[in-house]
Design an enzyme around this catalytic site. Structure first.
Site, mmCIF file in Angstrom:
data_model
loop_
_atom_site.group_PDB
_atom_site.id
_atom_site.type_symbol
_atom_site.label_atom_id
_atom_site.label_comp_id
_atom_site.label_asym_id
_atom_site.label_seq_id
_atom_site.Cartn_x
_atom_site.Cartn_y
_atom_site.Cartn_z
ATOM 1 N N LEU A 176 0.819 -1.209 0.000
ATOM 2 C CA LEU A 176 0.000 0.000 0.000
ATOM 3 C C LEU A 176 0.855 1.263 0.000
ATOM 4 O O LEU A 176 1.899 1.334 0.633
ATOM 5 C CB LEU A 176 -0.950 -0.015 1.195
ATOM 6 C CG LEU A 176 -1.988 -1.137 1.147
ATOM 7 C CD1 LEU A 176 -2.858 -1.127 2.396
ATOM 8 C CD2 LEU A 176 -2.855 -1.032 -0.106
ATOM 9 N N ASN A 231 -14.062 4.550 2.736
ATOM 10 C CA ASN A 231 -15.050 3.628 3.309
ATOM 11 C C ASN A 231 -14.899 3.452 4.816
ATOM 12 O O ASN A 231 -15.676 2.746 5.445
ATOM 13 C CB ASN A 231 -15.003 2.266 2.607
ATOM 14 C CG ASN A 231 -13.650 1.577 2.726
ATOM 15 O OD1 ASN A 231 -12.943 1.732 3.711
ATOM 16 N ND2 ASN A 231 -13.296 0.799 1.707
ATOM 17 N N ILE A 236 -12.958 1.766 6.647
ATOM 18 C CA ILE A 236 -12.785 0.387 7.106
ATOM 19 C C ILE A 236 -11.343 -0.049 6.849
ATOM 20 O O ILE A 236 -10.791 0.196 5.772
ATOM 21 C CB ILE A 236 -13.754 -0.568 6.378
ATOM 22 C CG1 ILE A 236 -15.198 -0.283 6.792
ATOM 23 C CG2 ILE A 236 -13.401 -2.026 6.649
ATOM 24 C CD1 ILE A 236 -15.508 -0.613 8.253
ATOM 25 N N HIS A 266 -13.848 -7.202 3.539
ATOM 26 C CA HIS A 266 -12.621 -6.709 2.899
ATOM 27 C C HIS A 266 -11.877 -7.805 2.153
ATOM 28 O O HIS A 266 -11.578 -7.654 0.964
ATOM 29 C CB HIS A 266 -11.687 -6.090 3.946
ATOM 30 C CG HIS A 266 -10.281 -5.896 3.455
ATOM 31 N ND1 HIS A 266 -9.904 -4.836 2.666
ATOM 32 C CD2 HIS A 266 -9.162 -6.653 3.621
ATOM 33 C CE1 HIS A 266 -8.617 -4.942 2.376
ATOM 34 N NE2 HIS A 266 -8.138 -6.036 2.941
ATOM 35 N N GLU A 306 13.533 9.754 0.096
ATOM 36 C CA GLU A 306 14.168 8.656 -0.634
ATOM 37 C C GLU A 306 13.150 7.657 -1.160
ATOM 38 O O GLU A 306 13.240 7.200 -2.306
ATOM 39 C CB GLU A 306 15.187 7.938 0.263
ATOM 40 C CG GLU A 306 16.401 8.775 0.635
ATOM 41 C CD GLU A 306 16.187 9.619 1.869
ATOM 42 O OE1 GLU A 306 17.134 10.312 2.266
ATOM 43 O OE2 GLU A 306 15.062 9.585 2.434
#
Length: 657
Positions: A122, A188, A190, A262, A408
């Protein structure tokens, strides 16, 4: 832009939801929640705004779509299937997450057409998208609106915005004013553990606004609100973030809005209930013809736009330069480097390899006008800026040197985005000790096979007084452990020039250059047109019938040569092998490797840990290097303190003869 009714647009979104539910259920794993929650946003984006041509997926002036929340991959696969990408038929959807399928658990660049970047870790997607949007503006400054004029759209989730890399990316994108970048936040509320409120209280819109972004909000299930927000974002000169308030798992009546939807299949009963709630009465993996037709209109619109662009390209006086850059034609570089090497061998400069890198960049950047450099606020130390390079700045994108700031990780991801965009060849520098700050993006460079060049200077205890926080010890071993990454540690100006040739002509491998702070003598004083560094390792000194083989990299090669002289004075014949790149040596034929290494005992020398030297050394062989962290002192004192000396090499060699 909008050419169908609201009811049909909702059905287009429900087709995404149905495919996501069915594919995850069949795979018995996956993430249905995000695709179901963001289906309305994605449908409006593609139906009314985004321009791609599935029949020409690499068309340079297409809009870029980055699914930063890569766990929601079925959103992307479903859209590509519905748009008619030739390699995304229904069999691929049915094979979601299965071995050999193009539909991997997270989108993987190169597995299927139209996947712009590998995402999943992510935050990487949004940071890579900053690089893509920057590349678009830089190319626009070179070639004009007729050839380069497109948007970069990102779907990001709460996790993307919590990750530290996103803050670097948001700051950089806002500072540069990348107005063609639009982030659609899946708001959302969540996370995997539960409501996002258990782990964050941040108003996620505030950091964007503070960094100079245009911030909007909309109901993520109201198509007209979504469209109005995107339209406003497209008109604003700033990069935009749209907070799309959504319900995770939208349409699943008993599970929507909860964290359980999810990352797990809905189950047969919930899928049946969702079909009823959505009014979707089609069997699994079946899409009605009128919806294929509706999605097909989007593809047709993209094909028309691409055809118009092709006409403009044919008429453009910049066509040749544009096509050379797009093709990444590096054919001018090898002869330029060969001529430059001849001068180096004759002049034999004694310079740090970071300085040798700066010298080589003068050749590289002249031969390759599409090369773009930069540094994470260490230009004067990394020496990544060659003469004549102009800085990129807010609203001024015609230059070729990027000031990434003390970011970086953001720099590494942005370079991935620049390379993936096409038409530019990025390199960027920082201290070797800070490679750890770049590592997730370096790993993705290697996984994607993107030819980014990482310039890592101050590569050992040789940097001296800054001490162990800045002295790499374990970094070489850990970076060499990354598959498909060429880690090159040159020993002199000649090997450094060869390393740059390797890096800038690579097509599917990133390169990491490991460069010294301290001055090093030229050891290659006899010119060879052949790029010996491309062999990975080679015999620098061959005494004939050797009694021992000394192997070294970078700054320690001069110690190996000095040790060989000391051994020769005692009547001991020592071969000396320069081993600038372990990965390239491993790729050589077995007979070449055997010839280079010989059968005599071996001693390796590197101012780093021994870990990773198994390609060269057996348990019985010797190693002179580091066994722990460094210290703060002048470099010569440190080499003596840690016993990395010619005398130590001699001692180890004599113990094994």
């Amino acid at each position: 832009m909008k050419d169908i009714g609201a009811a049909q647009e909702t059905r287009m979104a429900n087709a995404i939801r149905a495919l996501a539910m069915d594919a995850v259920e069949k795979a018995k794993s996956g993430h249905p929640g995000m695709p179901m929650g963001m289906a309305d946003v994605a449908t409006v984006l593609f139906n009314r705004f985004l321009t791609v041509d599935p029949s020409a997926p690499k068309w340079p002036d297409r809009d870029r779509f980055v699914l930063s929340a890569g766990h929601g991959s079925m959103l992307l696969y479903a859209i590509h299937h519905l748009l008619g990408y030739a390699d995304m038929d229904m069999d691929q959807i049915r094979s979601f997450r299965q071995l050999g399928a193009r539909t991997a658990g997270h989108p993987e660049y190169g597995h299927a057409e139209g996947i712009e970047v590998t995402t999943g870790p992510l935050g990487q997607g949004i940071a890579t998208a900053v690089g893509m949007a920057l590349a678009e503006r830089m190319k626009n400054a070179r070639y004009g609106d007729d050839l380069v004029d497109h948007f970069t759209y990102v779907i990001a989730g709460d996790g993307c915005l919590m990750e530290g890399i996103s803050h670097e990316a948001i700051d950089m994108g806002g500072h540069l004013g990348l107005g063609r970048l639009i982030v659609l936040w899946d708001d959302n509320r969540i996370t995997i553990d539960g409501d996002s409120g258990i782990s964050t209280s941040t108003d996620q819109k505030a950091p964007f606004a503070a960094s100079g972004w245009h911030v909007l909000a909309c109901d993520g299930h109201a198509p007209e609100e979504i469209a109005a927000a995107i339209e406003a974002a497209r008109r604003d000169p700033r990069p935009s973030m749209i907070a799309c308030r959504t319900v995770i798992g939208y349409g699943a009546p008993n599970k929507q809005g909860g964290h359980d939807v999810h990352g797990a299949p809905l189950g047969a009963a919930e899928i049946a209930a969702a079909r009823e709630r959505l009014g979707w009465d089609h069997p699994p993996f079946e899409i009605p013809a009128d919806l294929y037709e509706a999605w097909g209109r989007i593809a047709a619109r993209g094909a028309d736009a691409r055809a118009a662009w092709e006409t403009r390209l044919q008429a453009s006086p910049l066509r040749a330069a544009f096509e050379t850059a797009e093709a990444a034609d590096t054919s001018a570089l090898p002869p330029a480097i060969a001529a430059y090497k001849a001068r180096l061998s004759a002049e034999a400069p004694k310079v740090a390899t970071r300085k040798a890198s700066e010298m080589a960049l003068g050749v590289v950047n002249e031969a390759l006008p599409f090369a773009v450099g930069g540094s994470a606020d260490l230009t004067g130390s990394n020496l990544t800026r060659s003469k004549g390079m102009v800085s990129v700045a807010p609203g001024a994108f015609a230059g070729s040197y990027i000031h990434y700031g003390i970011r970086e990780h953001g720099m590494a991801a942005a370079m991935n985005g620049i390379a993936l965009h096409g038409g530019l060849r990025p390199y960027g520098g920082t201290f070797m000790a800070f490679a750890d700050y770049c590592r997730p993006s370096i790993r993705l460079s290697a996984l994607m096979g993107v030819p980014v060049t990482y310039v890592m200077t101050h590569d050992s205890i040789g940097l001296g007084e800054d001490g162990p926080t800045h002295q790499p010890v374990e970094h070489l071993a850990s970076l060499r452990a990354i598959p498909n990454l060429a880690v090159i540690r040159p020993a002199d100006a000649v090997e450094t020039a060869e390393a740059w040739e390797i890096a800038m002509t690579a097509t599917s491998t990133p390169t990491l250059l490991v460069l010294s702070r301290q001055n090093l003598p030229t050891v290659r004083t006899e010119h060879r047109d052949e790029n010996l560094t491309a062999r990975g390792a080679y015999l620098l000194r061959d005494p004939g019938e050797r009694q021992v083989t000394l192997i070294a990299t970078g700054s320690e090669l001069e110690l190996a040569l000095a040790a060989a002289d000391l051994l020769a004075a005692e009547g001991i014949a020592a071969a000396v092998v320069s081993a600038p790149c372990f990965e390239l040596f491993a790729a050589q034929p077995a007979d070449y490797r055997a010839t280079v290494l010989g059968r005599a005992p071996r001693v390796g020398c590197e101012a780093a840990l021994r870990q990773g030297w198994d390609l060269f050394l057996g348990p019985q062989d010797g190693f002179v290097g580091m066994t722990g962290f460094g210290a703060s002192a002048p470099a010569p004192a440190l080499y003596q303190h840690f016993n990395i000396t010619a005398e130590a090499i001699v001692k180890s060699a004599k113990e094994r003869i």
